[in-house]
Each structure stands twice: as structure tokens, then as C-alpha cells.
Design an enzyme around this catalytic site. Structure first.
Site, PDB file in Angstrom:
ATOM      1  N   ARG A  34      44.470  28.151  73.250  1.00 53.29           N
ATOM      2  CA  ARG A  34      43.224  27.886  72.406  1.00 53.29           C
ATOM      3  C   ARG A  34      41.985  28.295  72.806  1.00 53.29           C
ATOM      4  NH1 ARG A  34      44.692  21.308  70.965  1.00 53.29           N
ATOM      5  NH2 ARG A  34      46.267  21.642  69.573  1.00 53.29           N
ATOM      6  N   LYS A 194      59.792  12.946  61.507  1.00 51.98           N
ATOM      7  CA  LYS A 194      59.279  11.759  60.454  1.00 51.98           C
ATOM      8  C   LYS A 194      59.132  12.367  59.060  1.00 51.98           C
ATOM      9  CE  LYS A 194      57.395   8.107  63.684  1.00 51.98           C
ATOM     10  NZ  LYS A 194      56.157   7.390  63.783  1.00 51.98           N
ATOM     11  N   GLY A 347      51.216  22.696  66.003  1.00 52.95           N
ATOM     12  CA  GLY A 347      52.083  21.835  66.677  1.00 52.95           C
ATOM     13  C   GLY A 347      53.264  22.277  67.463  1.00 52.95           C
ATOM     14  N   GLY A 370      47.928  18.857  62.422  1.00 52.22           N
ATOM     15  CA  GLY A 370      47.406  18.052  61.483  1.00 52.22           C
ATOM     16  C   GLY A 370      46.588  18.590  60.539  1.00 52.22           C
TER      17      GLY A 370
END
Length: 388
Positions: A34, A194, A347, A370
Site C-alpha cells: 500500500r 458470507k 481483500g 470494501g
């Protein structure tokens, strides 16, 4: 969205929101991906005679925990930029102001962890005012935090001349193009744990994609909705109803929703678990599905190979456990080898493709998990909207 091409920074102090939320180990930066992603913007600003005041969060501090200080980040950034990067002892206040006022063109100051300030996540107006007082202009290059309306991402942008950094600009353009103007066929590979975390983006892709390939533990609510046994597999009960609706929507529309047709099972979630392959998807009692099987991996790889555009978010199984990494590795290799445009949506997918040494072989590796999903879902990102 304003870009750096529209912002005059010559001789000015520029507050740059970066995403230096990096993993630390033994007081050192363990993965500088990053930090490196921000370098093009920082180097361009310095070439254009700007002095930089950088602001970032690290982790989720509750009480200014010293282990969440950005000091190791300042050291690593200095090495990468080839210049001294000073660390302010706080985010705002007299010392931060004094250090900012001393900056000359090309100098770099990193403020301490912005989440040490409780007003950051509340988008506190006073904190935004104090941040704005440190600089003459504002640049947001932290795409991974752009879906949060925080003082350093949204509030301060309203108070200074502003623009998107090159990383944020590229992220928004690349991800928007997947939905609005993809090379066809468009194939979305969606995994993870999920269904509820990703049902909105699945619904979006059901409208625009040619195929959606489902993997990871999120396949089990789909299987349960179809009446299959899932054994001891991780199966999100709240995901069953939306999975059923997605299956019904796919049956009525033009997008194929593909599920695994074989699995790799373990008797527990552990690298040393007993392992066996299942030719089918009905998981016996006492076993859990921990990876897609080889036939599924081959089928998914073939879909990816013929795609004009591929978007991948979420692993195919428990790739962090080597006996159950084959499915995710096969997808990663297929994405790396695909001739079309390939986008990996941050992610765990980003972690996986880096783990397999394939990160430099995709068109775009997103820095925001996200934020990537919310943008694809069609949501407005506060940190992006504030740059208009």
C-alpha cells in the site's frame, strides 16, 4: 471528480490522505504494497514543487496504543522515496502545525495515526478544520478508505481546494468501466465466507455480467437453498434466503450463476486435517468443504480464459491452509494468464494473488476491498463524492 491535472500545487503545502494501513511485525512494515501504491502520486506532487503533509490510519486504536504508531511506516516510506520523512507526534495541535510550517517544497511530513483522534471516524467538524489548517490544498489517494465519511476523507475535502490522487483516480475509472463498458464476455468470480457481504455485488453482476462463478464458503448457502447437505461446512444461515433469490434471478435472466460441482473436504479447519475429495456437493456429516475441487477449478479456469473482462473478489477456499489452497491458486493462475482485462478486487483475493507471486500479471490490483465492492454495487463513496 477533480484530478491532479486540475490542482495547482506549486509552492504549496498539500495534505494527502493515503492508505498506509499496512501489516506490522516486530516493529517493522511486513508488507509495503500500500505504501508503494501511493508513490506515483507523492512523487508527482514533489516534482511539482509541493510540500507534503500525509495523513493515514493504522488499525483500529482504542486508546493511542503505541504499537499502532505510524513510526515504522515513516521509516519505510523514507526509504522508498529516498528522502527523510518526519513523523509528527500527533495528528493536529501546536507541534503538528509547527512542523507543517517548516516544510519546504519536496519535504514530507507524516502525521501520527489519524484514528488516535476520536473525531476522525465521527467526521468531526473541528478535526476537519484543524487538518485543513495544515495545508493549502487536499489530495485523496486512499481509495481503501473512500467509502468512509471520516474527517480525513470527506470533511477536510470540503474545506480546501481538492483533487483525487492518481491511485484513487485509476481505481474509480477501472472499476466503473467494469460495470459501464466492459469488454465482453464479463465474468465475475466471487468467493469468500458470507453471501450477505457480497449479495449486493452479486445482484449487480446478475444484471451486467455473462457469468458469475461462486466459490469459497459462500457456496454452501446456495447449496442449502438447493436442498443439498452441507455437513459441518461454514454455512451462513442468513445467506440462504438471498442465495435462493439470486438463483431465481439468474434462472430468469441472461447471466449464468455457476456453482462448484466437486469439493475438497477436511474433517476440521486445520492444515493437518484429514482431507478427501468429493465428486459432488453433498457434504457428509463430520466433514466440511474447504476448497473447490479440481473439476470445478478447471471449469472456472476455462470460463476465465475466454472472458473479455474478469473481476475476482474472494478466495475459492481456505487458501491460507496449504492443503486447501489449490482451487484459489488455480483461479489466480487463470486470472494471471487471461488475455482480457483482469481486475482483482482487493481483500483476500489480493492477498492470495500476491502469495502466489502473480500480482504483476493482472491488469489492476485494487487496494480497496470494501470500497471496490461498494463502487461496483452502485453506491456513492463519500470520499469520492467530496472530490467533485
Amino acid at each position: 471528480m477533480r484530478t491532479l491535472d486540475e490542482l495547482d500545487v506549486d509552492g504549496k503545502r498539500v495534505l494527502v490522505r493515503v492508505d498506509f494501513n499496512v501489516p506490522l511485525k516486530d516493529g517493522e512494515v511486513a508488507d509495503d504494497t500500500r505504501i508503494r501504491a501511493a508513490l506515483p502520486t507523492l512523487e508527482e506532487l514533489r516534482r511539482n514543487n509541493a510540500a507534503l503533509v500525509l495523513v493515514s490510519h493504522l488499525g483500529r486504536p482504542k486508546n493511542r496504543e503505541p504499537e499502532l504508531s505510524l513510526r515504522p511506516v515513516a521509516g519505510r516510506l523514507g526509504e522508498l522515496l529516498g528522502t527523510d520523512v518526519r513523523l509528527a507526534p500527533g495528528v493536529v495541535g501546536d507541534q503538528a502545525i509547527a512542523m507543517a510550517n517548516e516544510l519546504q517544497p519536496g519535504d514530507v511530513l507524516l502525521l501520527e495515526n489519524v484514528r488516535y483522534e476520536p473525531g476522525e471516524t465521527k467526521n468531526d467538524a473541528d478535526l476537519a478544520d484543524q487538518l485543513a489548517a495544515l495545508a493549502d490544498a487536499y489530495v485523496n489517494d486512499a481509495f481503501g478508505a473512500a467509502h468512509r465519511a471520516h474527517a480525513s476523507t470527506e470533511g477536510v475535502a470540503r474545506r480546501l481546494p481538492h483533487a483525487a490522487g492518481r491511485l484513487l483516480e485509476r481505481e474509480v475509472k477501472t472499476l466503473t468501466a467494469i460495470i459501464e463498458d466492459p469488454a465482453k464476455p464479463l465474468v465475475a468470480v466471487v468467493g469468500g465466507a458470507k453471501v450477505t457481504d457480497k449479495i449486493a455485488v452479486i445482484d449487480r453482476f446478475l444484471e451486467v455480467a455473462d457469468a458469475i462463478l461462486i466459490g469459497g464458503a459462500m457456496c454452501f448457502p446456495f447449496f442449502k437453498a438447493q436442498g443439498h447437505d452441507v455437513g459441518s461446512s461454514l454455512c451462513e444461515e442468513e445467506g440462504i434466503a438471498p442465495a435462493k433469490l439470486a438463483l431465481e434471478k439468474a434462472a430468469q435472466g441472461g447471466c449464468r450463476l455457476e456453482l462448484p460441482n466437486d469439493l475438497v473436504l477436511g474433517d476440521r479447519f486445520a492444515a493437518e486435517a484429514e482431507r478427501k475429495q468429493l465428486d459432488g456437493v453433498d457434504v457428509p456429516d463430520g466433514w466440511m468443504g474447504l476448497d473447490v475441487g479440481p473439476r470445478t477449478a478447471e471449469r472456472y479456469a476455462a470460463e476465465i480464459a475466454q472472458a473479455g473482462t474478469v473481476f475476482w473478489n474472494g478466495p475459492m477456499g481456505a487458501f491460507e491452509l496449504e492443503p486447501f489452497a489449490a482451487g484459489t491458486r488455480a483461479v489466480a493462475e487463470a486470472v494471471a494468464n487471461a488475455p482480457g482485462t483482469t481486475v482483482v478486487g482487493g481483500g483476500d483475493s489480493a492477498a492470495a494473488i500476491q502469495q502466489f507471486g502473480l500480482a504483476d500479471r493482472v491488469t489492476h490490483l485494487s487496494t480497496g476491498g470494501g470500497a471496490s465492492l461498494e463502487l461496483l454495487e452502485g453506491k456513492t463513496l463519500p470520499g469520492v463524492e467530496a472530490l467533485s
